[in-house]
Design a protein around this motif. Structure first.
Motif, PDB file in Angstrom:
ATOM      1  N   TYR A  10       0.874  -1.150   0.000  1.00  0.00           N
ATOM      2  CA  TYR A  10       0.000   0.000   0.000  1.00  0.00           C
ATOM      3  C   TYR A  10       0.928   1.220   0.000  1.00  0.00           C
ATOM      4  O   TYR A  10       1.774   1.340   0.874  1.00  0.00           O
TER       5      TYR A  10
ATOM      6  N   PHE B   2       1.718   5.461  -0.436  1.00  0.00           N
ATOM      7  CA  PHE B   2       1.154   6.776  -0.156  1.00  0.00           C
ATOM      8  C   PHE B   2       2.184   7.860  -0.497  1.00  0.00           C
ATOM      9  O   PHE B   2       3.380   7.667  -0.367  1.00  0.00           O
TER      10      PHE B   2
ATOM     11  N   LYS C  58      -2.882   7.816  -2.968  1.00  0.00           N
ATOM     12  CA  LYS C  58      -2.518   6.501  -2.453  1.00  0.00           C
ATOM     13  C   LYS C  58      -2.827   5.447  -3.497  1.00  0.00           C
ATOM     14  O   LYS C  58      -3.703   5.625  -4.353  1.00  0.00           O
TER      15      LYS C  58
ATOM     16  N   PHE D 201      -3.580   1.258  -3.776  1.00  0.00           N
ATOM     17  CA  PHE D 201      -3.811  -0.026  -3.125  1.00  0.00           C
ATOM     18  C   PHE D 201      -3.822  -1.155  -4.153  1.00  0.00           C
ATOM     19  O   PHE D 201      -3.234  -2.206  -3.949  1.00  0.00           O
TER      20      PHE D 201
ATOM     21  N   GLY E 239       2.769   0.989   3.247  1.00  0.00           N
ATOM     22  CA  GLY E 239       2.039   0.280   4.272  1.00  0.00           C
ATOM     23  C   GLY E 239       2.107  -1.208   3.993  1.00  0.00           C
ATOM     24  O   GLY E 239       2.988  -1.702   3.305  1.00  0.00           O
TER      25      GLY E 239
ATOM     26  N   GLU F 195      -0.328  -5.097   3.672  1.00  0.00           N
ATOM     27  CA  GLU F 195      -1.638  -5.709   3.485  1.00  0.00           C
ATOM     28  C   GLU F 195      -2.257  -5.996   4.855  1.00  0.00           C
ATOM     29  O   GLU F 195      -1.551  -6.137   5.837  1.00  0.00           O
TER      30      GLU F 195
END
Lengths: 115, 115
Positions: free
Chosen positions: B32, B34, B49, B51, B94, B96
């Motif tokens: 992830y 950002f 962002k 995903f 980030g 999952e």
């Protein structure tokens, strides 16, 4: 709506004193993070709260640092016996879910200066 | 462990010129990703962002970023920079759901805009 708020915006203290920094996250956000940013540096993770789970304290630099989150909302970061190297801007961030997968909303920060 | 590299500490561009800020990440699965912007004296604000899905992501203020799995990159771009874009830009990765809930931030790239 209201964003993340932090108080005070600025704090000047003398070496050896204790300080408390406050964070009011966005209502309903379950995740809350504390970071610090030293002059010219990136973000350093300090501590993470998720709901009623035990916080992740893996980023706290020493046992002089502690934090609590009451009622799943307001959080306080306490630094005991402050040192000059604690001088930094301390940011709080909240997110609806877990910040690793979700947007973080940052407060304006508290600038801490230790003389 | 996940990591983020922003190889450029400072970038200087002229107003109206195009911009690309580099971000490389290390993560074992689908990340992830950002981009946040920090204006002077402010907290961080999400620009965009990624995903899943379309690898070209549009964000606020005319910014876009492209996820390239083969290069482990997530570079930020803007076709024409405005003086108000002068700020610090942070890339973050980030995890999952089920992975680490602590996003990792790069050290930041400072954007200077000349008139």
């Amino acid at each position: 709506g209201a964003g993340v708020s932090q108080s005070p915006s600025n704090k000047v203290t003398e070496k050896g004193k204790d300080v408390e920094l406050r964070c009011d996250p966005i209502s309903g956000h379950t995740a809350l993070y504390w970071y610090r940013q030293s002059l010219g540096q990136g973000l350093e993770f300090l501590i993470y709260f998720q709901g009623n789970s035990a916080p992740d304290k893996s980023g706290l630099p020493s046992d002089r640092f502690s934090a609590e989150r009451t009622g799943g909302s307001v959080s306080t970061l306490t630094i005991q016996r402050t040192q000059q190297e604690d001088s930094a801007v301390y940011f709080c961030a909240s997110s609806p879910l877990a910040g690793g997968t979700d947007t973080q909303y940052f407060g304006p920060g508290t600038r801490l200066t230790v003389l | 462990a996940q990591s983020v590299t922003q190889p450029d500490i400072h970038i200087t561009v002229s107003e109206g010129a195009s911009l690309e800020l580099r971000c490389n990440y290390s993560y074992g699965a689908t990340p992830y990703l950002f981009w946040y912007v920090q204006s002077p004296g402010q907290g961080l604000q999400l620009l965009l962002k990624y995903f899943s899905g379309d690898t070209l992501v549009q964000g606020i203020k005319g910014f876009e970023a492209e996820f390239k799995r083969s290069q482990s990159s997530f570079n930020l771009r803007k076709p024409s920079v405005h003086w108000s874009d002068a700020a610090e830009y942070f890339c973050a990765v980030g995890a999952e759901p089920g992975g680490s809930y602590i996003p990792t931030f790069g050290r930041g790239t400072s954007l200077i805009v000349h008139p």
